[in-house]
Scaffold this motif. Structure first.
Motif, PDB file in Angstrom:
ATOM      1  N   SER A 121       0.849  -1.187   0.000  1.00  7.07           N
ATOM      2  CA  SER A 121       0.000   0.000   0.000  1.00  7.07           C
ATOM      3  C   SER A 121       0.889   1.244   0.000  1.00  7.07           C
ATOM      4  O   SER A 121       2.091   1.174   0.296  1.00  7.07           O
ATOM      5  N   THR A 122       0.297   2.385  -0.321  1.00  9.77           N
ATOM      6  CA  THR A 122       1.072   3.621  -0.350  1.00  9.77           C
ATOM      7  C   THR A 122       1.742   3.881   0.992  1.00  9.77           C
ATOM      8  O   THR A 122       2.940   4.198   1.061  1.00  9.77           O
ATOM      9  N   ASP A 123       0.989   3.742   2.087  1.00  9.98           N
ATOM     10  CA  ASP A 123       1.536   4.039   3.408  1.00  9.98           C
ATOM     11  C   ASP A 123       2.667   3.087   3.781  1.00  9.98           C
ATOM     12  O   ASP A 123       3.701   3.514   4.297  1.00  9.98           O
ATOM     13  N   VAL A 124       2.478   1.791   3.519  1.00 10.80           N
ATOM     14  CA  VAL A 124       3.516   0.810   3.859  1.00 10.80           C
ATOM     15  C   VAL A 124       4.754   1.031   3.000  1.00 10.80           C
ATOM     16  O   VAL A 124       5.884   1.022   3.492  1.00 10.80           O
ATOM     17  N   ALA A 125       4.547   1.229   1.695  1.00 12.81           N
ATOM     18  CA  ALA A 125       5.681   1.457   0.793  1.00 12.81           C
ATOM     19  C   ALA A 125       6.469   2.699   1.218  1.00 12.81           C
ATOM     20  O   ALA A 125       7.715   2.686   1.230  1.00 12.81           O
ATOM     21  N   CYS A 126       5.771   3.763   1.577  1.00  9.58           N
ATOM     22  CA  CYS A 126       6.451   4.994   1.985  1.00  9.58           C
ATOM     23  C   CYS A 126       7.181   4.809   3.308  1.00  9.58           C
ATOM     24  O   CYS A 126       8.295   5.326   3.491  1.00  9.58           O
ATOM     25  N   ASP A 127       6.577   4.064   4.229  1.00  9.72           N
ATOM     26  CA  ASP A 127       7.238   3.825   5.515  1.00  9.72           C
ATOM     27  C   ASP A 127       8.530   3.031   5.321  1.00  9.72           C
ATOM     28  O   ASP A 127       9.572   3.378   5.885  1.00  9.72           O
ATOM     29  N   LEU A 128       8.474   1.986   4.508  1.00  9.60           N
ATOM     30  CA  LEU A 128       9.664   1.177   4.256  1.00  9.60           C
ATOM     31  C   LEU A 128      10.719   1.973   3.493  1.00  9.60           C
ATOM     32  O   LEU A 128      11.919   1.878   3.785  1.00  9.60           O
ATOM     33  N   LEU A 129      10.272   2.754   2.521  1.00  7.89           N
ATOM     34  CA  LEU A 129      11.219   3.540   1.734  1.00  7.89           C
ATOM     35  C   LEU A 129      11.949   4.555   2.610  1.00  7.89           C
ATOM     36  O   LEU A 129      13.158   4.781   2.431  1.00  7.89           O
ATOM     37  N   SER A 130      11.246   5.155   3.539  1.00  6.06           N
ATOM     38  CA  SER A 130      11.853   6.198   4.376  1.00  6.06           C
ATOM     39  C   SER A 130      12.988   5.662   5.235  1.00  6.06           C
ATOM     40  O   SER A 130      13.801   6.439   5.753  1.00  6.06           O
ATOM     41  N   GLN A 131      13.079   4.343   5.369  1.00  4.13           N
ATOM     42  CA  GLN A 131      14.171   3.726   6.126  1.00  4.13           C
ATOM     43  C   GLN A 131      15.408   3.492   5.255  1.00  4.13           C
ATOM     44  O   GLN A 131      16.454   3.072   5.762  1.00  4.13           O
ATOM     45  N   ASN A 132      15.295   3.746   3.966  1.00  2.00           N
ATOM     46  CA  ASN A 132      16.397   3.549   3.016  1.00  2.00           C
ATOM     47  C   ASN A 132      16.765   4.910   2.428  1.00  2.00           C
ATOM     48  O   ASN A 132      16.195   5.345   1.440  1.00  2.00           O
ATOM     49  N   HIS A 133      17.735   5.574   3.044  1.00  2.00           N
ATOM     50  CA  HIS A 133      17.959   6.991   2.804  1.00  2.00           C
ATOM     51  C   HIS A 133      18.624   7.296   1.469  1.00  2.00           C
ATOM     52  O   HIS A 133      18.691   8.459   1.073  1.00  2.00           O
ATOM     53  N   LYS A 134      19.116   6.276   0.761  1.00  2.41           N
ATOM     54  CA  LYS A 134      19.749   6.511  -0.541  1.00  2.41           C
ATOM     55  C   LYS A 134      18.914   5.953  -1.688  1.00  2.41           C
ATOM     56  O   LYS A 134      19.407   5.790  -2.797  1.00  2.41           O
ATOM     57  N   MET A 135      17.627   5.674  -1.415  1.00  2.00           N
ATOM     58  CA  MET A 135      16.678   5.265  -2.441  1.00  2.00           C
ATOM     59  C   MET A 135      15.574   6.314  -2.542  1.00  2.00           C
ATOM     60  O   MET A 135      15.197   6.920  -1.541  1.00  2.00           O
ATOM     61  N   ILE A 136      15.064   6.521  -3.755  1.00  2.00           N
ATOM     62  CA  ILE A 136      13.856   7.318  -3.946  1.00  2.00           C
ATOM     63  C   ILE A 136      12.787   6.424  -4.573  1.00  2.00           C
ATOM     64  O   ILE A 136      13.088   5.329  -5.059  1.00  2.00           O
ATOM     65  N   ALA A 137      11.567   6.879  -4.596  1.00  2.00           N
ATOM     66  CA  ALA A 137      10.469   6.049  -5.087  1.00  2.00           C
ATOM     67  C   ALA A 137      10.391   6.037  -6.610  1.00  2.00           C
ATOM     68  O   ALA A 137      10.749   6.998  -7.281  1.00  2.00           O
ATOM     69  N   SER A 138       9.911   4.909  -7.129  1.00  2.00           N
ATOM     70  CA  SER A 138       9.408   4.837  -8.499  1.00  2.00           C
ATOM     71  C   SER A 138       8.167   3.955  -8.445  1.00  2.00           C
ATOM     72  O   SER A 138       8.202   2.782  -8.796  1.00  2.00           O
ATOM     73  N   PHE A 139       7.088   4.546  -7.935  1.00  2.00           N
ATOM     74  CA  PHE A 139       5.884   3.793  -7.624  1.00  2.00           C
ATOM     75  C   PHE A 139       4.862   3.873  -8.760  1.00  2.00           C
ATOM     76  O   PHE A 139       4.757   4.874  -9.444  1.00  2.00           O
TER      77      PHE A 139
END
Length: 297
Positions: A245-263
């Motif tokens: 989900s958007t919220d879960v994906a964003c929460d997990l992504l925010s823990q990886n500081h050298k990745m950005i989204a491509s959702f």
């Protein structure tokens, strides 16, 4: 600065994320259903593709879909070949929205073998890359799928991805290398460790004039791809939402500081064909803000 140089600079260092608007034949009905357009609402492929182009056009023209938070957008070939308000889609993205256009080039996945699904053959790739250049496309994307921690299968996927990447780079485009690890794999973390090692090996073998973007599943071990993000051959490491989900994906992504989204799915979550323009813009704007915030965390 040339347009290509300006686009490269944005993708390499600007704040924001890359939108994935590249659902193809197999995934289009699912994307439309999420948007409130059911199979009974269209007849045949032509009407289906017209419906998904209308959805993508609405997203691209929305108030918040601009260079302020969106760095790039990945298009399906039919979308690249289509117009928005009489202007080619890639031109609308870059000229009007300041968003860098990419193209999905793969023809889908081969049958599973060794715990992975390789890319299907792409015999007409050179012609497609030539057309992409003519249309003003900056880069490309091709997706493979890893289902389990099978060392041989993962090595084969990565080797094939980098072979295609070299062909794309030789055509003057920037390749997005996407060996997705299925988020429900029972051996996801182990598969990602193998994948990270294989990617590093191939990055080290790339010529100095070839750069890639890596598009990867958000890893079970936060920060796993930090070294890849710092590699001199890598412009950016971006994350796919993979069904989260958007919220879960964003929460997990925010823990990886050298990745950005491509959702893809997470970007369009909650959008509906029956929404008023104000409702649509508000819902999309909220998704864009969440994904942007996670990308710059």
């Amino acid at each position: 600065m040339s347009p290509k140089d300006a686009q490269r600079s944005r993708i390499a260092s600007a704040d924001g994320f890359i939108a994935a608007l590249d659902q193809s034949g197999g995934s289009t009905p699912k994307a439309l259903a999420q948007y409130g357009v059911e199979p009974t609402d269209y007849s045949g492929d032509a009407e289906m593709y017209a419906a998904v182009h209308a959805m993508r056009s609405r997203i691209i023209l929305a108030d918040d879909f601009t260079s302020e938070k969106v760095l790039g957008a990945i298009l399906f070939e039919r979308t690249m070949d289509s117009d928005i308000n009489g202007k080619p889609t890639a031109q609308v993205l870059w000229d009007d929205r300041g968003v860098v256009p990419f193209l999905k080039i793969d023809k889908g996945l081969a049958d599973e073998a060794n715990g992975v699904q390789m890319l299907k053959p792409m015999p007409e790739l050179d012609a497609l890359l030539a057309k992409a250049n003519e249309k003003g496309i900056f880069g490309t994307k091709e997706r493979s799928l890893i289902l389990e921690a099978n060392a041989q299968g993962i090595a084969d996927v990565v080797a094939q991805q980098f072979d295609v990447a070299k062909q794309v780079a030789a055509a003057g485009l920037v390749p997005i290398v996407e060996p997705e690890v299925h988020i429900e794999s029972a051996t996801k973390a182990e598969a990602e460790d193998i994948l990270e090692a294989e990617i590093t090996k191939h990055l080290n073998d790339l010529p100095e004039d070839v750069n890639v973007i890596l598009k990867l599943t958000i890893p079970s071990k936060a920060g796993l791809y930090d070294a890849a993000a710092d590699h001199p051959r890598v412009l950016r490491v971006v994350a796919l939402s993979g069904g989260y989900s958007t919220d879960v994906a964003c929460d997990l992504l925010s823990q990886n500081h050298k990745m950005i989204a491509s959702f893809s799915r997470a970007l369009a979550e909650g959008l509906n064909v029956k929404m008023s323009e104000a409702e649509f813009n508000s819902a999309l704007g909220q998704n864009i803000e969440k994904i942007y915030a996670a990308s710059v965390a």
